[in-house]
Design an enzyme around this catalytic site. Structure first.
Site, PDB file in Angstrom:
ATOM      1  CE1 TYR A 145       1.987  -2.386  -7.856  1.00  0.00           C
ATOM      2  CE2 TYR A 145       1.950  -0.795  -6.254  1.00  0.00           C
ATOM      3  CZ  TYR A 145       2.137  -2.109  -6.880  1.00  0.00           C
ATOM      4  OH  TYR A 145       2.434  -3.359  -5.820  1.00  0.00           O
ATOM      5  CB  SER A 154      -0.298  -2.507  -2.969  1.00  0.00           C
ATOM      6  OG  SER A 154       0.794  -1.731  -2.515  1.00  0.00           O
ATOM      7  CE  LYS A 196      -0.889  -4.173  -6.923  1.00  0.00           C
ATOM      8  NZ  LYS A 196      -1.114  -5.533  -6.915  1.00  0.00           N
ATOM      9  CB  ILE A 237       4.918 -12.032  -2.583  1.00  0.00           C
ATOM     10  CG1 ILE A 237       5.398 -10.702  -2.170  1.00  0.00           C
ATOM     11  CG2 ILE A 237       3.674 -12.236  -1.784  1.00  0.00           C
ATOM     12  CD1 ILE A 237       4.854  -9.410  -2.336  1.00  0.00           C
TER      13      ILE A 237
END
Ligand code: NDP
Length: 255
Positions: A162, A147, A166, A24
């Site tokens: 994770y 995210s 986020k 990205i």
């Protein structure tokens, strides 16, 4: 240049993209460069491919070897940017890692590593860049990579570290947006759904097959589909947008 082109232009701006050597970050770095920014990639390994793609497009870019979890490394990189480019106007805090592990499989070191890169790393870069912006009166834009996992729990894979990192990025973003509003610094986050990148290419096919019915659009996003929202958040068009989390997920989080 038309009124609209001017509004969405990054001409004369210096934009940092952490983790811009691939995925990205690489695609968004190219987008920023084609909007006129000089782009500086910060990552641990090189970014020759990104730099040469940008140069081929007629843009300007360079790379500085940096570990976002290390404050000295970040401070040194930012000092070099000021020396070489004279400003820091846009920061895309994109570097991140993900570990698919159940909570009982993961060690504490695994958990800490994910938090260290995804949350503390973004904090270190945002804080260092924000300080420079305040000192120099730069009305900059900081965009933190969050995210959809910051708002939902993905299945069937387990990735507690994770998801937690986020979610914290989204609220850190709001906190910094309020704290730095008086300095004219805007801080926003972006929350993509599943995007096809090297990070997701390692994903086993059976996991991808399990994801598709959960995505109303029944496909992964393309990194290019993040350029327009990123450009909006980076440029003057978003002058009154701060503390927002922009979700780009094929409607995943609506279910
Ligand atoms: P990639 O694995 O393709 O790229 C991650 C980048 O982060 C690499 O360039 C890597 O460079 C850099 N990086 C990792 N650790 C560090 C560090 N300590 N210091 C500096 N740079 C570092 O990932 P994606 O492009 O897929 O993801 C980019 C971001 O987008 C991540 O934050 C991810 O969580 C987020 N995201 C991704 C989604 C997806 O489906 N792909 C969905 C939603 C969010 P190097 O190793 O050279 O340092």
């Amino acid at each position: 240049m038309s009124y609209l082109e001017k509004m969405f232009s990054l001409a004369g701006k210096v934009a940092i993209v952490t983790g811009g050597g691939r995925g990205i970050g690489q695609v968004v770095a190219r987008g920023f460069a084609s909007a006129g920014a000089e782009v500086v990639i910060l990552s641990r390994s090189g970014a020759d491919e990104t730099v040469s793609l940008i140069e081929k497009d007629g843009g300007r870019a360079y790379h500085i070897t940096t570990d976002v979890t290390n404050e000295e490394s970040v401070d040194a990189a930012l000092a070099e940017i000021l020396k070489r480019s004279g400003s820091i106007d846009v920061v895309f805090n994109n570097a991140g890692i993900c570990k698919h592990q159940s909570t009982f499989e993961a060690t504490l070191a695994d958990f800490r590593e994910v938090i260290d890169v995804n949350l503390t790393g973004e904090y270190i870069v945002a804080r260092a860049a924000g300080k420079i912006m305040v000192e120099r009166g730069i009305k900059g834009s900081i965009i933190n990579m969050a995210s959809m996992s910051g708002g939902i729990v993905n299945i069937p894979q387990w990735q507690c570290s994770y998801n937690a990192s986020k979610a914290a990025v989204i609220h850190m973003t709001r906190s910094l947006a309020v704290e730095w509003a008086e300095h004219g610094i805007r801080v926003n986050s972006i929350s993509p759904g599943y995007i096809g990148t090297p990070m997701s290419a390692d994903t086993p096919q059976e996991l991808r097959d399990a994801w598709m019915p959960l995505i109303p659009m029944h496909r992964m996003g393309k990194p290019e589909e993040l350029i327009p929202p990123m450009l909006y958040l980076a440029c003057d068009a978003a002058g009154y947008t701060s503390g927002s989390d922009v979700i780009v997920d094929g409607a995943y989080t609506c279910l």
